[in-house]
Design a protein around this motif. Sequence first.
Motif, mmCIF file in Angstrom:
data_model
loop_
_atom_site.group_PDB
_atom_site.id
_atom_site.type_symbol
_atom_site.label_atom_id
_atom_site.label_comp_id
_atom_site.label_asym_id
_atom_site.label_seq_id
_atom_site.Cartn_x
_atom_site.Cartn_y
_atom_site.Cartn_z
ATOM 1 N N ILE A 61 -35.481 8.336 -54.353
ATOM 2 C CA ILE A 61 -36.633 9.241 -54.258
ATOM 3 C C ILE A 61 -37.795 8.437 -53.676
ATOM 4 O O ILE A 61 -38.220 7.445 -54.251
ATOM 5 N N LYS A 62 -38.263 8.868 -52.530
ATOM 6 C CA LYS A 62 -39.370 8.167 -51.863
ATOM 7 C C LYS A 62 -40.727 8.710 -52.296
ATOM 8 O O LYS A 62 -41.696 7.951 -52.456
ATOM 9 N N GLU A 63 -40.807 10.019 -52.492
ATOM 10 C CA GLU A 63 -42.112 10.656 -52.688
ATOM 11 C C GLU A 63 -41.942 11.979 -53.427
ATOM 12 O O GLU A 63 -40.970 12.697 -53.208
ATOM 13 N N TYR A 298 -53.523 18.836 -58.719
ATOM 14 C CA TYR A 298 -54.385 19.831 -58.070
ATOM 15 C C TYR A 298 -55.223 19.282 -56.912
ATOM 16 O O TYR A 298 -56.018 20.011 -56.323
ATOM 17 N N LEU A 299 -55.059 18.008 -56.578
ATOM 18 C CA LEU A 299 -55.879 17.417 -55.516
ATOM 19 C C LEU A 299 -55.064 17.050 -54.284
ATOM 20 O O LEU A 299 -55.556 16.358 -53.398
ATOM 21 N N GLY A 300 -53.813 17.491 -54.231
ATOM 22 C CA GLY A 300 -52.972 17.159 -53.089
ATOM 23 C C GLY A 300 -52.356 15.778 -53.160
ATOM 24 O O GLY A 300 -51.718 15.331 -52.205
ATOM 25 N N HIS A 301 -52.536 15.087 -54.302
ATOM 26 C CA HIS A 301 -51.999 13.744 -54.449
ATOM 27 C C HIS A 301 -50.487 13.775 -54.649
ATOM 28 O O HIS A 301 -49.912 14.792 -55.058
ATOM 29 N N VAL A 302 -49.843 12.635 -54.378
ATOM 30 C CA VAL A 302 -48.407 12.488 -54.599
ATOM 31 C C VAL A 302 -48.152 11.161 -55.316
ATOM 32 O O VAL A 302 -49.024 10.291 -55.377
ATOM 33 N N VAL A 303 -46.931 11.017 -55.838
ATOM 34 C CA VAL A 303 -46.483 9.683 -56.249
ATOM 35 C C VAL A 303 -45.591 9.187 -55.114
ATOM 36 O O VAL A 303 -44.725 9.910 -54.617
ATOM 37 N N TYR A 304 -45.816 7.946 -54.698
ATOM 38 C CA TYR A 304 -45.211 7.404 -53.477
ATOM 39 C C TYR A 304 -44.655 6.011 -53.775
ATOM 40 O O TYR A 304 -45.308 5.187 -54.434
ATOM 41 N N ARG A 305 -43.464 5.746 -53.270
ATOM 42 C CA ARG A 305 -42.789 4.476 -53.556
ATOM 43 C C ARG A 305 -43.421 3.312 -52.791
ATOM 44 O O ARG A 305 -43.793 3.456 -51.619
ATOM 45 N N ASN A 306 -43.511 2.167 -53.453
ATOM 46 C CA ASN A 306 -44.073 0.970 -52.842
ATOM 47 C C ASN A 306 -43.086 0.300 -51.881
ATOM 48 O O ASN A 306 -41.869 0.388 -52.057
ATOM 49 N N VAL A 307 -43.623 -0.375 -50.902
ATOM 50 C CA VAL A 307 -42.811 -1.099 -49.915
ATOM 51 C C VAL A 307 -42.340 -2.427 -50.499
ATOM 52 O O VAL A 307 -43.092 -3.135 -51.178
#
Length: 374
Positions: A61-63, A298-307
Amino acid sequence: MIFTMLAFIMMLGASAQDWKMVVTKADGTTVELLTSEIGDIRYVKCEGEVLPDKNVDQVIIKEIYNGGCLDDTGKKFQYDKCIILYNNCGEQAVVNNLCIGAVEPSNSNSKNKNYDESGNLVYDALGFHPIWHGVWWFQGSVVIEPYSQLVINVCGAIDNTQTVTNSVNYANADYYCMYDPESGYTHTGYYPTPASVIPSSHYLKAKEVAVGNGWTYSVSSPATLIFQVKDTDPQTWADNADNIWYPGEETSQVWACLKVPTEWILDGVEVFNASAPDDNVKRLTAEVDGGAVSLTNYLGHVVYRNVDKEATEALAENAGKLVYNYSLGVGESTDPSGIDAEASMKNGAHIVFQDFNNSTEDFHERLKCSLRGE
């Protein structure tokens, strides 16, 4: 129409060899066949293509974009969620029977009835994770090219930007979407008819085991799993009443879950509700995800995987293509590598993402979904 034309030809006494049948495919291309070459015309069900599994353990899961955004009037808009998978290696990945679910309870700060008196998750020792409400799966084999992603729309598989500027445009033929009205998931807000460019072969199938007309994917803090059904197919597994489980002492169908064997799980991400830091409780076991990542919804944010900085910089083909000074983290939550993954990929770089099975280290909160561009 075909049968009518053939009958008309016969009535005129014309030779079938003088006519061609022109078939126009969904992509606009055409195929011409002499009617004399057609022995039979019939409809058959087109099943998804099945290929051998390959590099299954490299699909991650990337994002996750689940929190929604604010519309142009400042109101909350939540019908545009997505999950993005990624092939984290330099070879093609193929996965059969790939499924998606979210562990009960839906929200990390909700009352969790799955703990025993000693403070242990009761299903940990039993070797499974309970996914609530239902399960989704892909038709046929999932194929992801090296260092590439696969977008899965959870709800609102249309160009949402036509009505909500801050949202996401999912009208893309490469995207997949959760859309299966026959399953009982018929909520038209969640599941409008997908954009016409998305082929029906990209519609995920579903099995609903709880109650309601929409899959309850948390807008604040889902515990998301991707897993591969073994030794059977997803429909048969989901239909088996022996796989139903209830949290605590519940027996109502409202709380029905499916038991996913932990050994089937390919990846899991524990998301905590940033607005309730003192109330969040783990749902994924340490074997699947030893940490958690917080999200402000509610702010358009995501959880995103680190490089994975070392592995990414070690790829010879990335010379001169990596973009640094990443600036889309939220507060202190950011990618410690400093590499801007999306900008680097647009520059032709191949990204290796970090995967320690610990979302505290592997993920950060990002200001916006990568599908919106930079």
